[in-house]
Write a protein that holds these residues in place. Structure first.
Motif, PDB file in Angstrom:
ATOM      1  N   GLU A  37       0.828  -1.212   0.000  1.00  0.00           N
ATOM      2  CA  GLU A  37       0.000   0.000   0.000  1.00  0.00           C
ATOM      3  C   GLU A  37       0.858   1.256   0.000  1.00  0.00           C
ATOM      4  O   GLU A  37       0.508   2.264  -0.620  1.00  0.00           O
ATOM      5  N   GLY A  38       1.995   1.181   0.699  1.00  0.00           N
ATOM      6  CA  GLY A  38       2.880   2.343   0.750  1.00  0.00           C
ATOM      7  C   GLY A  38       3.369   2.734  -0.634  1.00  0.00           C
ATOM      8  O   GLY A  38       3.329   3.904  -1.017  1.00  0.00           O
ATOM      9  N   GLN A  39       3.786   1.708  -1.407  1.00  0.00           N
ATOM     10  CA  GLN A  39       4.269   1.997  -2.759  1.00  0.00           C
ATOM     11  C   GLN A  39       3.160   2.560  -3.624  1.00  0.00           C
ATOM     12  O   GLN A  39       3.357   3.514  -4.394  1.00  0.00           O
ATOM     13  N   ARG A  40       1.980   1.966  -3.502  1.00  0.00           N
ATOM     14  CA  ARG A  40       0.862   2.441  -4.334  1.00  0.00           C
ATOM     15  C   ARG A  40       0.495   3.875  -3.983  1.00  0.00           C
ATOM     16  O   ARG A  40       0.202   4.702  -4.857  1.00  0.00           O
ATOM     17  N   LEU A  41       0.540   4.178  -2.673  1.00  0.00           N
ATOM     18  CA  LEU A  41       0.216   5.547  -2.266  1.00  0.00           C
ATOM     19  C   LEU A  41       1.251   6.521  -2.824  1.00  0.00           C
ATOM     20  O   LEU A  41       0.914   7.626  -3.275  1.00  0.00           O
ATOM     21  N   ARG A  42       2.512   6.081  -2.821  1.00  0.00           N
ATOM     22  CA  ARG A  42       3.556   6.965  -3.320  1.00  0.00           C
ATOM     23  C   ARG A  42       3.334   7.257  -4.798  1.00  0.00           C
ATOM     24  O   ARG A  42       3.384   8.407  -5.236  1.00  0.00           O
ATOM     25  N   LEU A  43       3.044   6.226  -5.561  1.00  0.00           N
ATOM     26  CA  LEU A  43       2.800   6.402  -6.994  1.00  0.00           C
ATOM     27  C   LEU A  43       1.583   7.306  -7.212  1.00  0.00           C
ATOM     28  O   LEU A  43       1.634   8.269  -7.998  1.00  0.00           O
ATOM     29  N   SER A  44       0.500   6.992  -6.503  1.00  0.00           N
ATOM     30  CA  SER A  44      -0.725   7.772  -6.708  1.00  0.00           C
ATOM     31  C   SER A  44      -0.513   9.232  -6.353  1.00  0.00           C
ATOM     32  O   SER A  44      -0.970  10.134  -7.070  1.00  0.00           O
ATOM     33  N   LEU A  89      -2.587  24.189  -1.559  1.00  0.00           N
ATOM     34  CA  LEU A  89      -2.878  23.494  -0.299  1.00  0.00           C
ATOM     35  C   LEU A  89      -3.102  22.012  -0.549  1.00  0.00           C
ATOM     36  O   LEU A  89      -2.640  21.162   0.219  1.00  0.00           O
ATOM     37  N   THR A  90      -3.815  21.680  -1.642  1.00  0.00           N
ATOM     38  CA  THR A  90      -3.992  20.263  -1.972  1.00  0.00           C
ATOM     39  C   THR A  90      -2.657  19.609  -2.269  1.00  0.00           C
ATOM     40  O   THR A  90      -2.395  18.478  -1.846  1.00  0.00           O
ATOM     41  N   GLY A  91      -1.792  20.348  -2.982  1.00  0.00           N
ATOM     42  CA  GLY A  91      -0.473  19.817  -3.293  1.00  0.00           C
ATOM     43  C   GLY A  91       0.286  19.468  -2.028  1.00  0.00           C
ATOM     44  O   GLY A  91       0.869  18.386  -1.917  1.00  0.00           O
ATOM     45  N   LEU A  92       0.241  20.385  -1.064  1.00  0.00           N
ATOM     46  CA  LEU A  92       0.932  20.113   0.196  1.00  0.00           C
ATOM     47  C   LEU A  92       0.344  18.882   0.873  1.00  0.00           C
ATOM     48  O   LEU A  92       1.068  18.041   1.408  1.00  0.00           O
ATOM     49  N   THR A  93      -0.988  18.773   0.848  1.00  0.00           N
ATOM     50  CA  THR A  93      -1.632  17.624   1.478  1.00  0.00           C
ATOM     51  C   THR A  93      -1.181  16.332   0.813  1.00  0.00           C
ATOM     52  O   THR A  93      -0.868  15.347   1.487  1.00  0.00           O
ATOM     53  N   LEU A  94      -1.148  16.343  -0.531  1.00  0.00           N
ATOM     54  CA  LEU A  94      -0.729  15.138  -1.247  1.00  0.00           C
ATOM     55  C   LEU A  94       0.731  14.807  -0.961  1.00  0.00           C
ATOM     56  O   LEU A  94       1.107  13.645  -0.840  1.00  0.00           O
ATOM     57  N   LEU A  95       1.542  15.858  -0.840  1.00  0.00           N
ATOM     58  CA  LEU A  95       2.960  15.646  -0.568  1.00  0.00           C
ATOM     59  C   LEU A  95       3.143  15.029   0.816  1.00  0.00           C
ATOM     60  O   LEU A  95       4.067  14.258   1.049  1.00  0.00           O
ATOM     61  N   LEU A  96       2.237  15.364   1.714  1.00  0.00           N
ATOM     62  CA  LEU A  96       2.340  14.831   3.080  1.00  0.00           C
ATOM     63  C   LEU A  96       1.934  13.373   3.154  1.00  0.00           C
ATOM     64  O   LEU A  96       2.399  12.639   4.022  1.00  0.00           O
ATOM     65  N   ALA A  97       1.040  12.979   2.260  1.00  0.00           N
ATOM     66  CA  ALA A  97       0.346  11.704   2.456  1.00  0.00           C
ATOM     67  C   ALA A  97       1.267  10.478   2.530  1.00  0.00           C
ATOM     68  O   ALA A  97       1.164   9.710   3.485  1.00  0.00           O
ATOM     69  N   PRO A  98       2.175  10.242   1.558  1.00  0.00           N
ATOM     70  CA  PRO A  98       2.931   8.992   1.612  1.00  0.00           C
ATOM     71  C   PRO A  98       3.786   8.925   2.879  1.00  0.00           C
ATOM     72  O   PRO A  98       4.454   9.894   3.227  1.00  0.00           O
ATOM     73  N   GLY A  99       3.752   7.800   3.521  1.00  0.00           N
ATOM     74  CA  GLY A  99       4.569   7.635   4.714  1.00  0.00           C
ATOM     75  C   GLY A  99       3.907   8.100   5.985  1.00  0.00           C
ATOM     76  O   GLY A  99       4.356   7.794   7.071  1.00  0.00           O
TER      77      GLY A  99
END
Lengths: 487, 505
Positions: A37-44, A89-99
């Motif tokens: 899931e971690g890898q998939r989240l990173r890709l997404s 703001l969405t970009g920052l949120t997405l950048l935060l998500a993986p990990g």
């Protein structure tokens, strides 16, 4: 003749986001099999970030060229700034998500975030009731799902259900209000509605419509007394979702309503500049603002859960933002936008820190933040900047936002009316605000960590997001003209 | 002169460097902090050397900052700000010397300390109220962390109380400033522009604005009955922070009253003048009596600060050239003396005896065990009482003579306060250092040669810091003209003359 090229040109940001969301889903189906899931989240997230970047370029390309399609859309400086703001703001949120988030369906999470964002960007430029409602509902429905995205935690489901039920009711109120407005004026486009209201005499039905719309507005803004969903959602929703709900959604919501109220309902504004106030929506908004300021600040004092504390602080900030809404008639939307955007930055950052701490052993109560300065100096430094910005300490952006909004509000009528006195109250209440913000910082920077808590390793992407957010807060604080000069 | 803005930047850069260095070596962080503070101080002294006294502010930097709000980054200085800038440099340097023994989170300590200093320098240099306010708030937050992390008795309570009082005060100031700004049409925050506009405000507006701004600043200056943060905060703070809080930060409040509240709203000053004067007098006498019965050594100094700051406020309230110049002199004098006293109590005595209770100290023959501390405290105490030869004497005398011209009754009551100050200072000296000659006390032991082994000897940073402060108070005590020649011409500016009665002293 409908000019489809113009429509497409104006809506390219939304198109990029929707295409991006579909690509995210497709790629995950294609490449995601057999991966963690971690890898998939990173890709997404990476694809999502690309879509956001393209949307930002498209927004800048669309520019501020004025009305499109008979005024259904308005591309002005406010719309452009808001689009870039919510996308950032969405970009920052997405950048935060993986990990920092452990979810079972990472591609769907990113796709829904992108759908929500296309709702936000549409809200930024909508000038017609129907489109406004659709944009708002696109965003809201996505956010309900995001709130309940963590299917393994009952709290998340509870948050989503509360948010959905209350949100559904408020949507009904808004739609009813819109339909009354349409019935009264015969138009869906805001400037024409304003012209029609100005010609006709004020009727009781108009007041009913106004009240309906303001109830829905209060709900979206988490303004008291329609704030009850906020603490539960902030507490129960996955941290990433909470970050989006608290930041980009706020910014888009306030911009939509400032447009709706000032360009659509200007003749019914009434007045709060003097004490013999003229009935209209301004006195009602003033009431919401006052209630939010008092309730948010005082109830925040009693919180021991850091997310609920941030929720009540958000209610207090909503009160201050409503002052900005009221002042926008005289000062323009600049101070309001600056406040909402920098508030969003600080909130995304604060939730980002919470998300990282969450992965290292949970982050609900204030004491979970204890000793962050030992566990990760970077997190502590970033949290310091975010929280102090929320508290409104210079030279951080939060201070200039407050200052600009208060100055604009006082310029409307000085101390001759309720708005001036509300502003004074807001200034004094910020001293109370500092108390609960310092409680957070005391845990993070003064106290030592609990014995069983070790170092926190911050994922590289989260580190980048936090440093970006903190850097932007400092930079926008030192050079507020960069934003204020846009309007 | 033109290098003065560098004091702010140097302090900020030093703070950053100390923070980075502190992660590796505590020693490096200490030296960086000391060098930074010394450089800042030397800049102020250098500016003082080629300073030409004159009326009005001499502009140092003036560029547009936020044109949308009419804010300009405008730094300027006159004799009054120069006096306080030199004081800040001195207090910062001495404060770092007296925190040489900080061992925990050294880099962060000095980073916060230097940030606070940068804020203080900035306030004294600002000629635009917005910039003034920004620096004023920058100085607030570090105080919380300095006290809550490195403090002693009841530190979290003391820190929070102090910061909330300061911030509530600054909220009042913000409200008043914004009100004036909005009433003026929202064009500019420059002191001169707002002062010019002040004439157009109605008396009622002026009274309201003055009340908000003066009260906001006076909270930080320790005006009765809003002084209670000061003793608890000073007692809880680590030594260097107490020195700085009492020595410089309280002056921020008084400086704000003098620079912003008074010249902008003459009608407000006229209305509130008696109230302020009486509150100042009550503060002088009440805090003096409270200091007289304290059992905690540091509380005595804490309340004495409130009492001495009462003189500053009284001098401002008297509103004539002599009294106000005395008030500025007293700001300098008290900054030095309070720093000295807190250094002795917090660093020299408490760090060694680990008690500040008079009942414990009474049993320790400190004057033999720590003769240098005893000497320093006696000198500081004499200065604090207003003995001729020390800076407290010309300062309080000038204030009293100036106040007499406005109201002999005020001056009489305030003079009574000097007696109380003498009483509590002498009591503190006697009980703490010369409490007993009885050698059977539980702590004190002396070997056959009369050498004492109980306490670590006074270190070189302590000696240097104490010498600096003693030298400053004696130098100004003997030659107060050095400062008065800066201060009095500054008060001749039209802005001040519109509110000051009475000719030049």
């Amino acid at each position: 003749v409908t000019n489809y090229t113009a429509i497409f040109h104006a809506l390219r940001p939304e198109a990029s986001l929707v295409v991006g969301a579909l690509v995210v889903l497709g790629l995950d189906l294609w490449l995601g099999r057999g991966r963690t899931e971690g890898q998939r989240l990173r890709l997404s997230s990476l694809v999502g970030l690309l879509a956001v970047a393209m949307a930002i370029c498209a927004s800048l390309g669309a520019g501020s060229s004025g009305e499109v399609v008979d005024g259904v859309l308005i591309l002005d400086s406010l719309g452009l700034a808001t689009r870039v703001g919510v996308l950032g703001l969405t970009g920052l949120t997405l950048l935060l998500a993986p990990g920092t988030s452990r979810v079972r369906n990472p591609a769907e999470l990113v796709a829904i975030i992108l759908f929500a964002t296309s709702g936000f960007t549409l809200m930024a430029v909508a000038q017609q009731l129907l489109l406004a409602f659709l944009a708002l509902e696109l965003a809201s429905l996505s956010l309900y799902i995001l709130a309940g995205f963590d299917k393994s935690r009952p709290a998340s489901a509870e948050a989503a259900l509360k948010y959905f039920l209350l949100g559904g009711v408020s949507a009904a109120f808004m739609l009813f209000g819109f339909s009354l407005l349409y019935g009264l004026t015969g138009s869906l486009v805001l400037p024409e509605i304003a012209r029609a209201i100005a010609v006709n005499e004020q009727s009781t039905l108009l007041m009913v419509a106004l009240v309906m719309i303001l109830v829905a507005f209060g709900f979206k803004a988490a303004a008291a007394p329609f704030h009850l969903w906020a603490p539960d959602v902030y507490q129960g929703a996955p941290t990433i979702s909470a970050a989006l709900i608290a930041s980009a959604s706020k910014l888009a919501g306030f911009v939509l309503f400032v447009r709706l109220l000032w360009s659509g309902l200007l003749p019914a504004a009434g007045s709060v500049a003097t004490f013999d106030s003229v009935p209209g929506w301004l006195p009602v908004v003033a009431g919401l603002a006052g209630l939010s300021l008092f309730l948010g600040n005082f109830v925040a004092l009693a919180q021991s859960n850091v997310r609920r504390l941030l929720a009540y602080s958000a209610i207090a900030h909503a009160g201050a933002l409503l002052l900005g809404v009221m002042a926008a008639g005289v000062a323009g939307p600049g101070p309001l936008f600056y406040y909402a955007a920098t508030y969003g930055l600080a909130t995304v950052g604060a939730f980002g820190v919470i998300a990282v701490v969450e992965q290292a052993g949970g982050c609900q109560s204030l004491s979970d933040l204890a000793g962050i300065h030992r566990r990760s100096p970077l997190l502590a430094a970033c949290l310091l900047i975010f929280i102090l910005s929320l508290a409104g300490i210079p030279p951080l952006a939060g201070f200039f936002g407050k200052f600009a909004v208060f100055a604009a509000a006082l310029k409307v009528g000085g101390l001759g009316g309720p708005l001036g006195w509300l502003t004074l109250a807001a200034i004094f209440l910020s001293a109370i605000g500092l108390y609960y913000y310092l409680l957070i910082l005391k845990q993070a920077l003064v106290l030592g960590p609990a014995a069983d808590r070790g170092k926190i390793s911050v994922p590289a992407n989260a580190r980048l997001a936090l440093i970006l957010a903190a850097g932007l807060i400092v930079a926008l604080g030192l050079f507020p003209s960069v934003v204020l000069g846009l309007f | 002169m033109n290098a003065l803005p560098c004091t702010v930047y140097v302090s900020l850069v030093g703070a950053l460097l100390a923070l980075i260095a502190g992660g590796r070596s505590a020693r490096a962080a200490r030296w960086i902090a000391l060098i930074t503070a010394t450089v800042g101080w030397l800049i102020t002294l250098g500016a003082a050397a080629d300073f030409v006294p004159g009326p009005g502010l001499q502009t140092l930097v003036n560029v547009a900052w936020i044109p949308e709000l009419g804010v300009r980054y405008h730094l300027a200085a006159d004799g009054i700000s120069l006096t306080l800038l030199v004081l800040t440099g001195l207090a910062a340097t001495a404060g770092i010397l007296f925190s040489w023994n900080i061992e925990e989170r050294v880099g962060e300590f000095f980073a916060l300390f230097l940030t606070l200093i940068a804020g203080v320098y900035g306030v004294f240099l600002s000629a635009d109220i917005f910039v003034f306010f920004v620096f004023y708030e920058i100085a607030i937050v570090p105080k919380y962390f300095l006290i809550a992390t490195w403090g002693s008795t009841n530190r979290e309570y003391g820190a929070m109380k102090l910061v909330l009082y300061s911030f509530a005060g600054s909220a009042l100031v913000l409200a008043g400033v914004l009100w004036a700004y909005a009433a003026n049409g929202g064009q500019s925050f420059a002191l001169s522009d707002l002062a010019a506009a002040g004439a157009n405000f109605t008396a009622g507006q002026q009274i309201g604005m003055f009340a908000l701004i003066f009260l906001g600043f006076a909270v930080l200056a320790g005006m009765f009955p809003f002084h209670t943060w000061a003793p608890t905060g000073h007692v809880a703070a680590p030594t260097a922070a107490s020195m700085l809080l009492a020595g410089v930060v309280m002056k921020l409040g008084a400086y704000g009253c003098l620079r912003v509240a008074m010249p902008l709203f003459p009608a407000g000053l006229e209305f509130w003048q008696p109230t302020i004067a009486w509150l100042a007098i009550i503060g002088i006498i009440y805090a003096g009596f409270v200091a007289l019965v304290q059992e905690d050594f540091k509380f005595v100094i804490g309340y004495s600060s409130v009492s001495h700051m009462g003189f500053v406020l009284l001098g401002l309230a008297a509103a004539n050239t002599q009294a106000v110049s005395g008030a500025v002199l007293q700001m300098f004098s008290h900054g030095v003396i309070a720093g000295l006293l807190f250094a002795v109590v917090g660093r020299m005595v408490y760090e060694r005896t680990h008690t500040r209770k008079f009942s414990d100290l009474r049993r320790i023959p400190l004057h033999r065990l720590l003769p240098f501390a005893a000497l320093t405290f006696v000198l500081g105490g004499l200065a604090s009482m207003g003995m001729p030869g020390f800076s407290g004497f010309p300062a309080e005398l000038t204030i009293l003579i100036g106040t007499w011209k406005t109201s002999p009754v005020w001056a009489t009551f305030a003079a009574g306060g000097i007696l109380v100050a003498a009483a509590f200072t002498l009591r503190a000296i006697q009980v703490s250092f010369f409490g007993t000659t009885d050698h059977s006390g539980p702590v004190a032991t002396a070997d056959a040669h009369g050498h004492e082994h109980d306490y670590a000897p006074i270190t070189w940073p302590e000696r240097t810091g104490a010498m600096l402060l003693i030298a400053a108070t004696i130098y100004i005590g003997l030659k107060p003209d050095v400062l008065l020649e800066w201060i009095v011409p500054a008060l001749q500016s039209p802005l001040f003359q519109s509110i000051l009665k009475g000719g030049a002293s």
